[in-house]
Design a protein around this motif. Structure first.
Motif, PDB file in Angstrom:
ATOM      1  N   ARG A  25      39.174  41.923  46.300  1.00 49.55           N
ATOM      2  CA  ARG A  25      37.797  42.000  46.788  1.00 49.55           C
ATOM      3  C   ARG A  25      36.797  41.804  45.659  1.00 49.55           C
ATOM      4  O   ARG A  25      35.794  41.095  45.806  1.00 49.55           O
ATOM      5  N   ASP A  26      37.046  42.425  44.506  1.00 53.35           N
ATOM      6  CA  ASP A  26      36.140  42.270  43.362  1.00 53.35           C
ATOM      7  C   ASP A  26      36.099  40.814  42.899  1.00 53.35           C
ATOM      8  O   ASP A  26      35.019  40.262  42.618  1.00 53.35           O
ATOM      9  N   ASP A  61      41.738  46.031  46.295  1.00 47.85           N
ATOM     10  CA  ASP A  61      40.503  46.283  45.551  1.00 47.85           C
ATOM     11  C   ASP A  61      40.244  45.203  44.512  1.00 47.85           C
ATOM     12  O   ASP A  61      39.107  44.728  44.348  1.00 47.85           O
TER      13      ASP A  61
END
Length: 285
Positions: free
Chosen positions: A98-99, A95
């Motif tokens: 990806r950010d 996560d």
């Protein structure tokens, strides 16, 4: 290719990549949101350049020129658009990566790369608008000393991007291998297998960490043993990779309970001063 190189994340790998890129003549932006870590990275980079001069690897003028090419900042949104390359080097969490990659892509780099050592490129590319420019550039620690780099080609990576990455590796003084997008790629899949088994051997009381490492150094001519390497990489990093591989390949990569307990206790290796060995002043005791 322009001469601007961006590294996001100023941990062990990020600062090493920035150091090598600045030495190769790139103007480097090192982005780190944590002010304390950014300050520590700047100090570490100064020590690296000073040590290189002291060993005769660099002239003082060359070290000063490399320093002048590097800027440390806290926000990727402040990086000028259209750099030659952006390399994401944040912790191994899907996560988070990806950010960071989404924010990096907004700066419109010619080449966008991740330094992941285990997460599939296909999973990291979800949500990117130009996955054809995205691939893995897996550097090795210490970046300034290790010649190998894995160029990991994702399912959407364009041939031109892969060619550009190989060219970039050469400019950085690295010797690349090109691998398919599989969990663990080539090196992590092999290296973690050895490291996890060595940890199980410690738990089983087979031998001391020092003797297990000595067996691999003297018996198999490894430059460093698997447990010392785990300390250098970071036990938390090894655990993250093992968990990724466990999900992909099953129980052969199940993290040993000893590794999980050491991470829970904060015994992360060299960076905390205690892992399978004690570390003081950056040296194994």
């Amino acid at each position: 290719m322009t001469d601007r190189f961006v590294v996001i994340g100023a941990g062990t790998m990020g600062l090493g990549i920035a150091y090598v890129a600045a030495g190769a003549g790139f103007r480097v932006d090192l982005v780190e949101v944590d002010a304390g870590r950014a300050s520590a990275a700047e100090a570490a980079l100064r020590r690296l350049w000073d040590a290189a001069v002291a060993r005769g690897k660099l002239t003082a003028a060359d070290a000063d020129a490399s320093r002048a090419r590097l800027t440390v900042g806290g926000d990727v949104a402040e990086v000028a658009e259209e750099p030659a390359v952006i390399v994401e080097a944040v912790p191994e969490r899907l996560d988070l990566k990806r950010d960071v990659l989404a924010a990096a892509e907004a700066r419109r780099p010619a080449l966008l790369a991740t330094n992941t050592s285990s997460i599939p490129i296909s999973e990291l590319s979800t949500g990117l608008r130009a996955p054809d420019r995205f691939l893995g550039l897996h550097f090795f620690n210490p970046v300034w000393a290790m010649a190998l780099i894995e160029v990991v080609v994702g399912p959407a990576t364009a041939p031109a991007a892969a060619e550009a990455a190989v060219t970039l590796a050469g400019r950085l003084g690295k010797d690349p291998i090109v691998v398919r997008d599989m969990p663990g790629f080539a090196t992590s899949r092999l290296g973690v297998t050895l490291g996890l088994e060595a940890i199980r051997m410690v738990a089983d009381g087979v031998a001391s960490p020092a003797d297990i490492d000595k067996a691999m150094v003297l018996g198999y001519r490894h430059p460093v043993g698997p447990l010392e390497l785990t300390d250098l990489v970071g036990l938390d990093v090894r655990l993250d990779i093992a968990r990724t591989l466990h999900r992909a390949y099953g129980d052969r990569f199940a993290p040993p309970p000893l590794l999980e307990s050491m991470v829970a206790e904060g015994r992360l290796g060299k960076k905390t001063g205690h892992g399978f060995y004690r570390w003081e002043g950056g040296k194994r005791q």
